[in-house]
Design a protein around this motif. Structure first.
Motif, PDB file in Angstrom:
ATOM      1  N   ILE A 196       6.673   2.608  -0.194  1.00 15.59           N
ATOM      2  CA  ILE A 196       6.353   2.815  -1.608  1.00 15.59           C
ATOM      3  C   ILE A 196       6.832   4.193  -2.066  1.00 15.59           C
ATOM      4  N   GLY A 197       7.465   4.239  -3.220  1.00 18.52           N
ATOM      5  CA  GLY A 197       7.836   5.502  -3.849  1.00 18.52           C
ATOM      6  C   GLY A 197       7.039   5.688  -5.121  1.00 18.52           C
ATOM      7  N   PHE A 198       6.771   6.950  -5.484  1.00 15.72           N
ATOM      8  CA  PHE A 198       6.043   7.192  -6.727  1.00 15.72           C
ATOM      9  C   PHE A 198       6.610   8.436  -7.404  1.00 15.72           C
ATOM     10  N   LEU A 199       6.991   8.263  -8.674  1.00 13.86           N
ATOM     11  CA  LEU A 199       7.592   9.332  -9.469  1.00 13.86           C
ATOM     12  C   LEU A 199       6.668   9.691 -10.618  1.00 13.86           C
ATOM     13  N   GLY A 200       6.178  10.940 -10.638  1.00 12.03           N
ATOM     14  CA  GLY A 200       5.305  11.386 -11.727  1.00 12.03           C
ATOM     15  C   GLY A 200       3.870  11.539 -11.276  1.00 12.03           C
ATOM     16  N   LEU A 201       3.402  12.780 -11.195  1.00 12.77           N
ATOM     17  CA  LEU A 201       2.053  13.054 -10.683  1.00 12.77           C
ATOM     18  C   LEU A 201       1.198  13.733 -11.757  1.00 12.77           C
ATOM     19  N   GLY A 202       1.154  13.117 -12.937  1.00 17.81           N
ATOM     20  CA  GLY A 202       0.331  13.621 -14.027  1.00 17.81           C
ATOM     21  C   GLY A 202      -1.110  13.148 -13.897  1.00 17.81           C
ATOM     22  N   LEU A 203      -1.830  13.098 -15.030  1.00 15.02           N
ATOM     23  CA  LEU A 203      -3.240  12.707 -15.004  1.00 15.02           C
ATOM     24  C   LEU A 203      -3.447  11.342 -14.368  1.00 15.02           C
ATOM     25  N   MET A 204      -2.595  10.384 -14.716  1.00 12.81           N
ATOM     26  CA  MET A 204      -2.755   9.031 -14.197  1.00 12.81           C
ATOM     27  C   MET A 204      -2.108   8.877 -12.820  1.00 12.81           C
ATOM     28  N   GLY A 205      -0.889   9.383 -12.687  1.00  9.05           N
ATOM     29  CA  GLY A 205      -0.150   9.213 -11.436  1.00  9.05           C
ATOM     30  C   GLY A 205      -0.842   9.823 -10.239  1.00  9.05           C
ATOM     31  N   SER A 206      -1.504  10.957 -10.424  1.00  6.15           N
ATOM     32  CA  SER A 206      -2.167  11.632  -9.300  1.00  6.15           C
ATOM     33  C   SER A 206      -3.249  10.762  -8.679  1.00  6.15           C
ATOM     34  N   GLY A 207      -4.090  10.170  -9.539  1.00  8.95           N
ATOM     35  CA  GLY A 207      -5.152   9.303  -9.026  1.00  8.95           C
ATOM     36  C   GLY A 207      -4.600   8.058  -8.370  1.00  8.95           C
ATOM     37  N   ILE A 208      -3.537   7.501  -8.947  1.00  9.84           N
ATOM     38  CA  ILE A 208      -2.919   6.295  -8.392  1.00  9.84           C
ATOM     39  C   ILE A 208      -2.381   6.565  -6.986  1.00  9.84           C
ATOM     40  N   VAL A 209      -1.646   7.663  -6.831  1.00  9.00           N
ATOM     41  CA  VAL A 209      -1.062   7.987  -5.524  1.00  9.00           C
ATOM     42  C   VAL A 209      -2.156   8.252  -4.499  1.00  9.00           C
TER      43      VAL A 209
END
Length: 479
Positions: A196-209
């Motif tokens: 899995i790759g994840f691009l973007g660690l903002g308010l939403m992305g951080s919790g998701i990752v």
């Protein structure tokens, strides 16, 4: 120790594998649901979760006899909400019994209006099921989601099912996967073996990752501000130097960025996603953008042999952290299925809405309603103050009526405390309103309420509230 005989209607504590005992009620299973062979068990509906499961007899204890013991060893807000839901149920049951003078027992039982679609699970796993004939009580933490889901769909459309991979399609062509309470069952997720790759660690992305990592997924991260990756590297994530590198290293790459321009730049810019796409690579766009942007991204990804899915999320930073987002997906159905364990880790429910662009449309409509509602609440609070009324009393009255919700209570309390720490950026809800209004223009459909709310948010932005929570729209009325 004497054997305890349990029967339908009894309140119990049910043990779910390695998870703590949870309060529930033994109920009749749907007629077409077979009991697991070779196991003596009961079908239990759990309070505070909307979950049902077959639980072995040795994993059940009578509720009242063990109540004090369980309350001592189990803590947490959701556990307390579940216990409160039991007590509320008991009060209502007692009231019905008094009113019926002892003759109303059978009337209190609910028949299933239609059979549940239930999948058999491994013995120690919880079957996360929602009975469409039973509405959750107000104390249920899923109550707000229940109202939302009922308003979004006709009664016969989408039925939620278990947290496993199989998906059931209804006549409407749209599908939902209903996850159970994250605190109780997310630990039972079997993570995909795909990278899995994840691009973007903002308010939403951080919790998701964070939730993807907690549930055992192998995740490679990238963020424009590289320092934000450090915490996730410590939690076990791998680091990608560019979006193209992440995509080339991973089977499925998610992105979650701020707006259409950022989403396009991520794909089409230097060292962007498109440079790493190869046949079979999956790209999942989770940003809230307009349908036109989704169509463009879908076309360029698939032109390189890639597979595309859009999956914007409804929720906030807190819901992201809790793994309780609602995911709206559209595009390549096989990618949706491949993302099953990821969606279960990050959200409580996911809906498949058909062709690419449909999820963007639905997401903009939802955020248009939420943004307009928040502006109206702020207007009410300030009007109360301007006319000499207590704002706290206004909120207390509001939260006792039909408009009561966690959203209203939390946002209003934050306003009264002057706390505008972002849970969902004001600039982003204004962007969503603008995009929804534009979508209305293209469909020649009036959006006067959204247009009025949009002007208030623009005023708040002019007052330097962009990076505060959406509830900071309140300040547009007092300056």
């Amino acid at each position: 120790m004497a054997t305890v005989h349990l029967r339908i209607g009894d309140l119990v504590w049910g043990k779910l594998g390695r998870y703590p005992p949870w309060p529930g009620k033994i109920v009749s299973p749907p007629k077409d649901l077979k009991k697991p062979r070779g196991k003596k068990c009961h079908f239990v509906k759990f309070f505070g979760t909307e979950d049902h499961a077959w639980i072995k007899v040795e994993q059940l204890k009578p509720y009242h006899a063990h109540k004090e013991e369980m309350i001592k060893i189990n803590k947490g807000k959701r556990f307390q909400q579940a216990v409160d839901a039991v007590e509320d149920f008991l009060k209502k049951a007692k009231g019905k019994e008094q009113n019926s003078d002892g003759k109303g027992d059978s009337k209190g039982k609910k028949a299933h209006s239609k059979p549940l679609k239930i999948l058999e699970e491994d013995d120690e796993d919880l079957s996360a099921l929602k009975d469409p004939s039973e509405k959750p009580v107000k104390d249920d933490p899923h109550f707000h989601h229940f109202l939302l889901s009922q308003s979004e769909k006709p009664a016969s459309s989408m039925e939620p099912i278990s947290k496993r991979l199989k998906i059931i399609e209804e006549d409407t062509g749209s599908t939902s996967i209903q996850a159970a309470d994250s605190t109780a069952v997310n630990g039972s997720i079997t993570p995909t073996d795909k990278r899995i790759g994840f691009l973007g660690l903002g308010l939403m992305g951080s919790g998701i990752v964070s939730n993807l990592l907690k549930m055992g997924h192998v995740v490679t991260v990238w963020n424009r501000t590289a320092e934000k990756c450090d915490l996730f590297i410590q939690e076990g994530a791998r680091l990608g130097r560019t979006p193209a590198e992440v995509v080339s290293m991973c089977d499925i790459t998610f992105s979650c960025v701020s707006d259409p321009k950022a989403a396009r730049d991520l794909v089409l810019g230097p060292s962007g996603v498109l440079q790493g796409i190869r046949p079979g690579k999956c790209y999942v766009e989770m940003s809230t953008v307009d349908p036109e942007t989704i169509t463009e991204l879908s076309q360029v990804i698939t032109s390189r042999g890639g597979r595309f899915l859009e999956a914007p999320v409804a929720g906030s930073q807190q819901l992201s952290n809790d793994g309780m987002l609602v995911i709206l997906a559209a595009g390549d159905r096989t990618v949706y299925e491949d993302c099953s364990s990821c969606f279960q880790a990050m959200g409580k429910t996911s809906f498949f809405l058909g062709e690419a662009g449909n999820a963007a449309r639905m997401m903009l409509i939802l955020n248009m309603v939420q943004g307009s509602f928040m502006a109206t609440i702020a207007e009410g609070l300030t009007l109360a103050q301007a006319t000499g009324q207590s704002q706290q009393t206004f909120l207390d009255i509001l939260c006792q009526g039909q408009m009561a919700s966690t959203f209203v209570d939390q946002k209003c309390q934050n306003i009264l405390q002057g706390n505008f720490k972002p849970d969902y950026y004001l600039k982003h809800i204004q962007k969503d309103l603008r995009l929804a209004i534009s979508m209305g223009d293209m469909a020649n459909h009036p959006t006067p309420m959204a247009a009025a709310a949009n002007e208030v948010y623009k005023r708040a932005k002019a007052l330097d509230q962009s990076d505060n929570d959406m509830s900071a729209v309140y300040r547009a009325y007092i300056h």
